[in-house]
Design a protein around this motif. Structure first.
Motif, PDB file in Angstrom:
ATOM      1  N   ASN A 115       0.849  -1.201   0.000  1.00 51.33           N
ATOM      2  CA  ASN A 115       0.000   0.000   0.000  1.00 51.33           C
ATOM      3  C   ASN A 115       0.886   1.254   0.000  1.00 51.33           C
ATOM      4  O   ASN A 115       2.121   1.148   0.041  1.00 51.33           O
ATOM      5  CB  ASN A 115      -0.978   0.011   1.191  1.00 51.33           C
ATOM      6  N   GLY A 116       0.235   2.401  -0.042  1.00 53.78           N
ATOM      7  CA  GLY A 116       0.983   3.656  -0.086  1.00 53.78           C
ATOM      8  C   GLY A 116       1.697   3.952   1.222  1.00 53.78           C
ATOM      9  O   GLY A 116       2.785   4.538   1.231  1.00 53.78           O
ATOM     10  N   THR A 117       1.093   3.537   2.330  1.00 53.92           N
ATOM     11  CA  THR A 117       1.703   3.803   3.637  1.00 53.92           C
ATOM     12  C   THR A 117       3.029   3.058   3.776  1.00 53.92           C
ATOM     13  O   THR A 117       4.020   3.629   4.237  1.00 53.92           O
ATOM     14  CB  THR A 117       0.730   3.363   4.775  1.00 53.92           C
TER      15      THR A 117
ATOM     16  N   LEU B 174       5.661   4.756   1.765  1.00 51.14           N
ATOM     17  CA  LEU B 174       6.179   5.947   2.464  1.00 51.14           C
ATOM     18  C   LEU B 174       7.148   5.562   3.579  1.00 51.14           C
ATOM     19  O   LEU B 174       8.202   6.195   3.754  1.00 51.14           O
ATOM     20  CB  LEU B 174       5.018   6.708   3.104  1.00 51.14           C
TER      21      LEU B 174
ATOM     22  N   THR C 102      -3.275  16.770   5.267  1.00 56.61           N
ATOM     23  CA  THR C 102      -2.964  15.513   4.590  1.00 56.61           C
ATOM     24  C   THR C 102      -3.713  14.386   5.271  1.00 56.61           C
ATOM     25  O   THR C 102      -4.312  14.576   6.344  1.00 56.61           O
ATOM     26  CB  THR C 102      -1.445  15.229   4.572  1.00 56.61           C
ATOM     27  N   PHE C 103      -3.658  13.218   4.655  1.00 57.60           N
ATOM     28  CA  PHE C 103      -4.215  12.020   5.290  1.00 57.60           C
ATOM     29  C   PHE C 103      -3.204  11.539   6.342  1.00 57.60           C
ATOM     30  O   PHE C 103      -1.992  11.699   6.170  1.00 57.60           O
ATOM     31  CB  PHE C 103      -4.445  10.949   4.217  1.00 57.60           C
TER      32      PHE C 103
ATOM     33  N   ALA D 106      -1.812   8.915   7.073  1.00 58.84           N
ATOM     34  CA  ALA D 106      -0.751   7.973   6.685  1.00 58.84           C
ATOM     35  C   ALA D 106       0.593   8.673   6.509  1.00 58.84           C
ATOM     36  O   ALA D 106       1.640   8.104   6.828  1.00 58.84           O
ATOM     37  CB  ALA D 106      -1.136   7.263   5.388  1.00 58.84           C
ATOM     38  N   THR D 107       0.574   9.906   5.997  1.00 58.11           N
ATOM     39  CA  THR D 107       1.825  10.653   5.800  1.00 58.11           C
ATOM     40  C   THR D 107       2.566  10.765   7.138  1.00 58.11           C
ATOM     41  O   THR D 107       3.772  10.497   7.220  1.00 58.11           O
ATOM     42  CB  THR D 107       1.519  12.081   5.260  1.00 58.11           C
TER      43      THR D 107
ATOM     44  N   MET E  81       2.702  16.983  -0.100  1.00 56.20           N
ATOM     45  CA  MET E  81       1.662  16.101  -0.627  1.00 56.20           C
ATOM     46  C   MET E  81       0.885  16.851  -1.713  1.00 56.20           C
ATOM     47  O   MET E  81       0.590  18.041  -1.543  1.00 56.20           O
ATOM     48  CB  MET E  81       0.745  15.704   0.537  1.00 56.20           C
TER      49      MET E  81
ATOM     50  N   ASP F 156       4.797  12.724  -1.387  1.00 55.64           N
ATOM     51  CA  ASP F 156       3.603  11.910  -1.191  1.00 55.64           C
ATOM     52  C   ASP F 156       2.666  12.199  -2.367  1.00 55.64           C
ATOM     53  O   ASP F 156       1.897  13.167  -2.349  1.00 55.64           O
ATOM     54  CB  ASP F 156       2.943  12.246   0.154  1.00 55.64           C
TER      55      ASP F 156
ATOM     56  N   ALA G 133       0.481  10.037  -3.345  1.00 56.18           N
ATOM     57  CA  ALA G 133      -0.535   8.988  -3.178  1.00 56.18           C
ATOM     58  C   ALA G 133      -1.773   9.259  -4.032  1.00 56.18           C
ATOM     59  O   ALA G 133      -2.368   8.336  -4.580  1.00 56.18           O
ATOM     60  CB  ALA G 133      -0.934   8.880  -1.707  1.00 56.18           C
ATOM     61  N   GLU G 134      -2.143  10.551  -4.129  1.00 53.61           N
ATOM     62  CA  GLU G 134      -3.422  10.905  -4.757  1.00 53.61           C
ATOM     63  C   GLU G 134      -3.251  11.412  -6.186  1.00 53.61           C
ATOM     64  O   GLU G 134      -4.235  11.789  -6.817  1.00 53.61           O
ATOM     65  CB  GLU G 134      -4.086  11.995  -3.899  1.00 53.61           C
TER      66      GLU G 134
ATOM     67  N   ASN H 156      -5.077   2.484  -3.327  1.00 51.08           N
ATOM     68  CA  ASN H 156      -6.169   2.154  -2.424  1.00 51.08           C
ATOM     69  C   ASN H 156      -7.506   2.246  -3.194  1.00 51.08           C
ATOM     70  O   ASN H 156      -7.572   2.851  -4.263  1.00 51.08           O
ATOM     71  CB  ASN H 156      -6.131   3.149  -1.251  1.00 51.08           C
TER      72      ASN H 156
ATOM     73  N   LYS I  11      -8.667   5.448  -5.002  1.00 51.67           N
ATOM     74  CA  LYS I  11      -7.770   6.213  -5.875  1.00 51.67           C
ATOM     75  C   LYS I  11      -8.167   6.075  -7.353  1.00 51.67           C
ATOM     76  O   LYS I  11      -9.031   5.271  -7.705  1.00 51.67           O
ATOM     77  CB  LYS I  11      -6.326   5.760  -5.656  1.00 51.67           C
TER      78      LYS I  11
ATOM     79  N   GLY J 232      -2.700  -1.246  -2.509  1.00 53.54           N
ATOM     80  CA  GLY J 232      -1.450  -1.301  -3.279  1.00 53.54           C
ATOM     81  C   GLY J 232      -0.757   0.042  -3.246  1.00 53.54           C
ATOM     82  O   GLY J 232      -1.376   1.064  -2.920  1.00 53.54           O
TER      83      GLY J 232
HETATM   84  C1  PLP Z   1      -2.049  11.669   1.054  1.00 57.03           C
HETATM   85  C2  PLP Z   1      -2.012  10.201   1.279  1.00 57.03           C
HETATM   86  N1  PLP Z   1      -0.882   9.641   1.731  1.00 57.03           N
HETATM   87  C3  PLP Z   1      -0.811   8.310   1.947  1.00 57.03           C
HETATM   88  C4  PLP Z   1      -1.873   7.492   1.715  1.00 57.03           C
HETATM   89  C5  PLP Z   1      -1.731   6.056   2.060  1.00 57.03           C
HETATM   90  O1  PLP Z   1      -2.003   5.192   1.049  1.00 57.03           O
HETATM   91  P1  PLP Z   1      -2.607   3.729   1.386  1.00 57.03           P
HETATM   92  O2  PLP Z   1      -4.009   3.898   1.785  1.00 57.03           O
HETATM   93  O3  PLP Z   1      -2.446   3.015   0.077  1.00 57.03           O
HETATM   94  O4  PLP Z   1      -1.749   3.129   2.448  1.00 57.03           O
HETATM   95  C6  PLP Z   1      -3.075   8.036   1.221  1.00 57.03           C
HETATM   96  C7  PLP Z   1      -4.289   7.303   0.904  1.00 57.03           C
HETATM   97  O5  PLP Z   1      -4.798   6.362   1.131  1.00 57.03           O
HETATM   98  C8  PLP Z   1      -3.159   9.430   1.008  1.00 57.03           C
HETATM   99  O6  PLP Z   1      -4.276  10.002   0.575  1.00 57.03           O
END
Ligand code: PLP
Length: 379
Positions: free
Chosen positions: A71-73, A76, A97-98, A100-101, A159, A185, A187-188, A211, A214, A221
């Motif tokens: 995944n994106g997390t 990162l 931001t979300f 996860a960052t 981001m 980042d 991600a989006e 995700n 997206k 992923g």
């Molecule tokens: C800005 C941002 N960073 C990180 C993520 C993390 O990605 P993931 O959900 O695939 O882990 C997301 C979204 O899900 C996101 O919107």
């Protein structure tokens, strides 16, 4: 009061059902490739689709290398570790931001510093970054030291909010001047470009999320993109439990992670990637429709900067004030049209209450007013 807006959204997506903010479209080879993958029995972290996906996403973004992750997390997390972000280091990011960052920064034992965003891009403001560093940091032995804490500011993670590219070239210049690693980042923002260069390819490394919400998705992923071969190799090694390559011996030379994207997800993504151009075109048409509609109202529709190309992942409007924002949120959601405010700002979450902040005027202004509106591809 917001009936015309709600009616307009319904005129795009239909009048019957609940209209989600962003739902995936599986209208290509997804089922075919999934079947191929199942038949091959290579459903886990090795298989032809993972390799093919890495090649194709690298080619699409213009990065030399791509490493597919769960995944994106996790992407990162690994990118920050490879930028040598370690316990007690500091990492600059935006509070808009979300989570996860910031979670990824915390996984490394580091602490976020929150810097303001630009009003136009909703991404990290180069002016605020420069002002913060000028006032609070100095350079010693090629490292950026925070005056207030004596700690190293190791990395910066801007981001590209909702797919709108931030002023990444200016941010890059400042990071270089201060010896700060730049990790984007993105991600989006798959399909978003700044000055004709794909977002995520300006820094040392960039990450993308796949995700479910997206622009293209495999349910879950992510990937790391980079031009640095050594970093790409290390990323692949760390995300595959740091297993030493050997025909039959199973040994590991570092504390690695089980972060590799499964072949099943990659099969879905290869099919989704084939449709990306069509999705982007469709989203641009939708954004143009919204733009025309909101021109006739006192609601502002967020558009790309002149030198940017946004993927318009989540279309964004700006209301007059918080009261108007809440009225729209209440009215639309109660009528089955899903709209949402910005995330609660990271600096306001109890988990980051001790973080350092710059001046956050623009971020707070946006927090009161921003609403994301339905943005699914309409085909
Ligand atoms: C800005 C941002 N960073 C990180 C993520 C993390 O990605 P993931 O959900 O695939 O882990 C997301 C979204 O899900 C996101 O919107």
């Amino acid at each position: 009061m917001y009936e015309p807006t709600i009616d307009f959204i319904r005129s795009i997506y239909g009048s019957e059902r609940v209209i989600p903010l962003h739902e995936p479209r599986f209208i290509g080879n997804e089922k075919k490739y999934l079947n191929d993958c199942i038949d091959s029995t290579f459903v886990s972290s090795t298989g032809k689709f993972v390799d093919e996906f890495e090649e194709k996403i690298a080619k699409y973004t213009g990065a030399k290398y791509a490493v597919a992750t769960s995944n994106g997390t996790s992407a990162l997390h690994i990118a920050l570790l490879l930028a040598n972000v370690a316990k007690n280091d500091e990492v600059i990011t935006q509070p808009l931001t979300f989570v996860a960052t910031c979670n990824a920064i915390s996984y490394c034992g580091a602490n976020p510093i929150f810097i303001d965003v630009d009003k136009e891009t909703m991404g990290l403001s180069p002016l605020s970054l420069q002002a913060y560093l000028k006032k609070n940091a100095f350079i010693k032995n090629q490292q950026c030291i925070n005056n207030n804490t004596g700690r190293v500011i190791k990395a910066c993670v801007p981001m590209h909010s909702f797919g709108q590219p931030c002023r990444i070239d200016e941010i890059k210049e400042i990071c270089e001047k201060y010896h700060i690693s730049l990790i984007e980042d993105a991600a989006e923002s798959l399909g978003s470009f700044y000055k004709n260069k794909h977002t995520g390819t300006f820094g040392q490394m960039g990450i993308i999320s796949f995700n479910g919400n997206k622009i293209i998705t495999a349910g879950g992923g992510g990937c790391i993109i980079t031009d640095d071969e050594t970093l790409a190799k290390k990323a692949k090694h760390l995300t595959t439990t740091a297993k030493v390559p050997h025909k039959w011996k199973i040994a590991h030379d570092a504390i690695g992670f089980n972060y590799r994207m499964p072949n099943l997800n990659a099969a879905l993504l290869v099919a989704q990637l084939e449709q990306l151009d069509g999705f982007l075109e469709n989203k641009r048409l939708l954004a143009n429709k919204y733009k025309e509609f909101f021109k006739k109202s006192d609601i502002m529709f967020v558009t790309e900067l002149e030198n940017s190309k946004s993927n318009y992942w989540l279309n964004t409007i700006i209301l007059k004030d918080r009261q108007q924002r809440d009225l729209l949120l209440d009215e639309a959601n109660s009528k089955g049209v899903m709209v949402r405010p910005i995330w609660v700002l990271m600096n306001k979450l109890s988990i980051f209450k001790n973080a350092q902040n710059g001046d956050l005027t623009n971020t707070e202004w946006l927090e009161q007013r921003v609403v994301n509106i339905p943005s699914s591809v309409t085909i």
